[in-house]
Design a protein around this motif. Structure first.
Motif, short mmCIF file in Angstrom:
data_model
loop_
_atom_site.label_atom_id
_atom_site.label_comp_id
_atom_site.label_asym_id
_atom_site.label_seq_id
_atom_site.Cartn_x
_atom_site.Cartn_y
_atom_site.Cartn_z
N LEU A 41 0.82 -1.21 0.00
CA LEU A 41 0.00 0.00 0.00
C LEU A 41 0.86 1.26 0.00
O LEU A 41 0.65 2.17 -0.81
CB LEU A 41 -0.92 -0.01 1.23
CG LEU A 41 -1.77 1.24 1.46
CD1 LEU A 41 -2.82 1.37 0.37
CD2 LEU A 41 -2.45 1.17 2.84
N PHE A 42 1.83 1.31 0.90
CA PHE A 42 2.64 2.53 1.02
C PHE A 42 3.60 2.69 -0.15
O PHE A 42 3.97 3.82 -0.49
CB PHE A 42 3.41 2.51 2.34
CG PHE A 42 2.62 3.08 3.48
CD1 PHE A 42 2.74 4.41 3.83
CD2 PHE A 42 1.74 2.29 4.19
CE1 PHE A 42 2.00 4.94 4.88
CE2 PHE A 42 1.00 2.80 5.24
CZ PHE A 42 1.12 4.13 5.58
N VAL A 43 3.99 1.60 -0.79
CA VAL A 43 4.90 1.72 -1.92
C VAL A 43 4.16 2.11 -3.19
O VAL A 43 4.53 3.06 -3.89
CB VAL A 43 5.68 0.41 -2.14
CG1 VAL A 43 6.43 0.44 -3.47
CG2 VAL A 43 6.66 0.19 -1.00
N GLY A 59 3.53 5.82 -2.36
CA GLY A 59 4.98 5.89 -2.50
C GLY A 59 5.49 7.19 -3.08
O GLY A 59 6.42 7.80 -2.53
N ASP A 60 4.92 7.64 -4.19
CA ASP A 60 5.41 8.87 -4.82
C ASP A 60 5.22 10.08 -3.93
O ASP A 60 6.12 10.91 -3.78
CB ASP A 60 4.69 9.08 -6.16
CG ASP A 60 5.16 8.10 -7.22
OD1 ASP A 60 6.21 7.47 -7.02
OD2 ASP A 60 4.45 7.95 -8.24
N SER A 74 11.98 4.19 -5.10
CA SER A 74 12.98 3.23 -4.64
C SER A 74 13.60 3.68 -3.31
O SER A 74 13.90 2.87 -2.44
CB SER A 74 14.07 3.05 -5.70
OG SER A 74 14.76 4.28 -5.93
N ALA A 75 13.79 5.00 -3.16
CA ALA A 75 14.33 5.52 -1.91
C ALA A 75 13.33 5.32 -0.77
O ALA A 75 13.73 5.02 0.36
CB ALA A 75 14.68 7.00 -2.05
N TYR A 76 12.06 5.46 -1.06
CA TYR A 76 11.07 5.27 -0.01
C TYR A 76 10.93 3.80 0.37
O TYR A 76 10.69 3.47 1.53
CB TYR A 76 9.71 5.83 -0.43
CG TYR A 76 8.72 5.83 0.71
CD1 TYR A 76 8.97 6.56 1.87
CD2 TYR A 76 7.55 5.08 0.64
CE1 TYR A 76 8.09 6.54 2.94
CE2 TYR A 76 6.66 5.06 1.69
CZ TYR A 76 6.93 5.79 2.85
OH TYR A 76 6.05 5.76 3.90
N ILE A 77 11.09 2.90 -0.59
CA ILE A 77 11.10 1.47 -0.27
C ILE A 77 12.22 1.17 0.72
O ILE A 77 12.02 0.46 1.71
CB ILE A 77 11.27 0.62 -1.55
CG1 ILE A 77 10.04 0.74 -2.45
CG2 ILE A 77 11.50 -0.85 -1.19
CD1 ILE A 77 10.19 0.04 -3.78
N ALA A 78 13.40 1.72 0.44
CA ALA A 78 14.54 1.50 1.34
C ALA A 78 14.25 2.06 2.73
O ALA A 78 14.61 1.45 3.74
CB ALA A 78 15.79 2.14 0.76
N TYR A 79 13.58 3.21 2.78
CA TYR A 79 13.25 3.81 4.08
C TYR A 79 12.21 2.98 4.81
O TYR A 79 12.26 2.82 6.05
CB TYR A 79 12.73 5.24 3.86
CG TYR A 79 12.40 5.95 5.16
CD1 TYR A 79 13.36 6.69 5.83
CD2 TYR A 79 11.11 5.86 5.71
CE1 TYR A 79 13.07 7.33 7.02
CE2 TYR A 79 10.82 6.50 6.91
CZ TYR A 79 11.80 7.22 7.55
OH TYR A 79 11.51 7.84 8.74
N PHE A 82 13.60 -3.42 -3.05
CA PHE A 82 14.47 -3.08 -1.93
C PHE A 82 15.88 -3.64 -2.16
O PHE A 82 16.04 -4.79 -2.55
CB PHE A 82 13.91 -3.65 -0.62
CG PHE A 82 14.83 -3.45 0.56
CD1 PHE A 82 14.97 -2.20 1.14
CD2 PHE A 82 15.57 -4.50 1.08
CE1 PHE A 82 15.81 -2.00 2.22
CE2 PHE A 82 16.41 -4.32 2.17
CZ PHE A 82 16.53 -3.06 2.73
N ARG A 83 16.89 -2.82 -1.91
CA ARG A 83 18.28 -3.25 -2.04
C ARG A 83 19.08 -2.71 -0.87
O ARG A 83 18.85 -1.60 -0.38
CB ARG A 83 18.90 -2.73 -3.35
CG ARG A 83 18.23 -3.27 -4.61
CD ARG A 83 18.43 -4.78 -4.76
NE ARG A 83 17.83 -5.28 -5.99
CZ ARG A 83 16.59 -5.74 -6.09
NH1 ARG A 83 15.80 -5.74 -5.02
NH2 ARG A 83 16.13 -6.19 -7.24
N SER A 84 20.02 -3.53 -0.40
CA SER A 84 20.92 -3.13 0.69
C SER A 84 22.34 -3.47 0.27
O SER A 84 22.95 -4.41 0.76
CB SER A 84 20.54 -3.85 1.98
OG SER A 84 21.43 -3.53 3.01
#
Length: 264
Positions: A42-44, A48-49, A64-69, A140-142
């Motif tokens: 939902l949030f992505v 997300g935008d 993508s930055a928000y997914i990481a957050y 998501f990437r780390s």
């Protein structure tokens, strides 16, 4: 047989019992697991935008930055969701008569609670892996985390699961039925919603910031975020460990005292 060997044997038996229950009745675990997954999607994909643009200080949206957050907070929320099932399971054991039967048997008394706790921690780890897999699938990437940071992140997740599980066991023990146990454990899902899981604390209204900051989820989320993404951890690491140890000790003594005080 020595006392230690008896405790290990009986705790292993109780662990197998709880894992069999989870396998035979997976609906509760699956329902609780769906909550963080649905919030992640939902949030992505819906917010997300907008959320990423706001967090970015007015810059363009970067999903993508928000997914990481978002992911570190959702991983810890997954643990909170999973432990609600533990509270329900403990309450069922206490109200359906099986504990009274156990008390007539020559078993190590604490093994009943130990089986619930270890089983719940294992389920929490599996649930975190599943939610993490969904997060990786959607982007998501780390890449900056070292092996030691990954190990520290895993240790934090296990310690957090252990702490919340002991609290959930206590909630199950004081509940008269499964419905009450589920309601009593709802703060374990509600607290992440008012933490830094979805937006930074400093973007919240001033009067609300202490509520979000001075609770166990926020320092744990910031520590996990720092380990996985390379952001600043500061004093959050010590706060997270302190919260975990404090809750674990509180939950342990609360649960064992309540369990031992029940009529034999």
């Amino acid at each position: 047989m020595s006392s230690l060997a008896l405790a290990v044997r009986d705790s292993s038996t109780m662990l197998r019992r709880n894992l069999l229950h989870a396998r035979r009745y997976p609906s509760l675990t699956l329902n609780l697991l769906l909550t963080p997954i649905m919030l992640l999607l939902l949030f992505v994909y819906v917010f997300g935008d907008t959320m990423s643009a706001g967090i970015g200080g007015g810059g363009g949206p970067d999903r993508s930055a928000y997914i990481a957050y978002l992911v570190p907070g959702l991983l810890l929320m997954t643990i909170g969701s999973t432990t609600i099932g533990t509270a329900v399971s403990v309450s069922n054991d206490m109200t359906e008569g099986i504990i009274a039967r156990f008390r007539t048997m020559a078993i190590h008394r604490p093994s009943v609670l130990v089986g619930h706790v270890v089983g719940s921690v294992l389920q929490s780890v599996i649930s975190v892996v599943l939610v993490g897999a969904v997060a990786v699938a959607i982007g998501f990437r780390s890449t900056d985390a070292t092996a030691m940071e990954w190990l520290a992140a895993f240790g934090l997740l296990v310690l957090f699961a252990l702490a919340l599980t002991w609290i959930a066991v206590g909630m199950g023990l004081i509940s008269p039925n499964a419905e009450a146990a589920s309601n009593n454990a709802m703060p374990l899902i509600f607290l992440p919603l008012i933490s830094s899981a979805f937006v930074p604390v400093d973007s919240m209204p001033g009067w609300f910031q202490p509520i979000a900051e001075y609770q166990p989820f926020t320092p744990a989320i910031e520590t996990l975020r720092g380990l996985l993404l390379g952001t600043e951890i500061g004093h959050n690491g010590w706060l997270a460990v302190g919260w975990c140890l404090g809750l674990a000790v509180l939950g342990y003594f609360w649960s064992t005292a309540k369990f031992n005080s029940d009529p034999k």
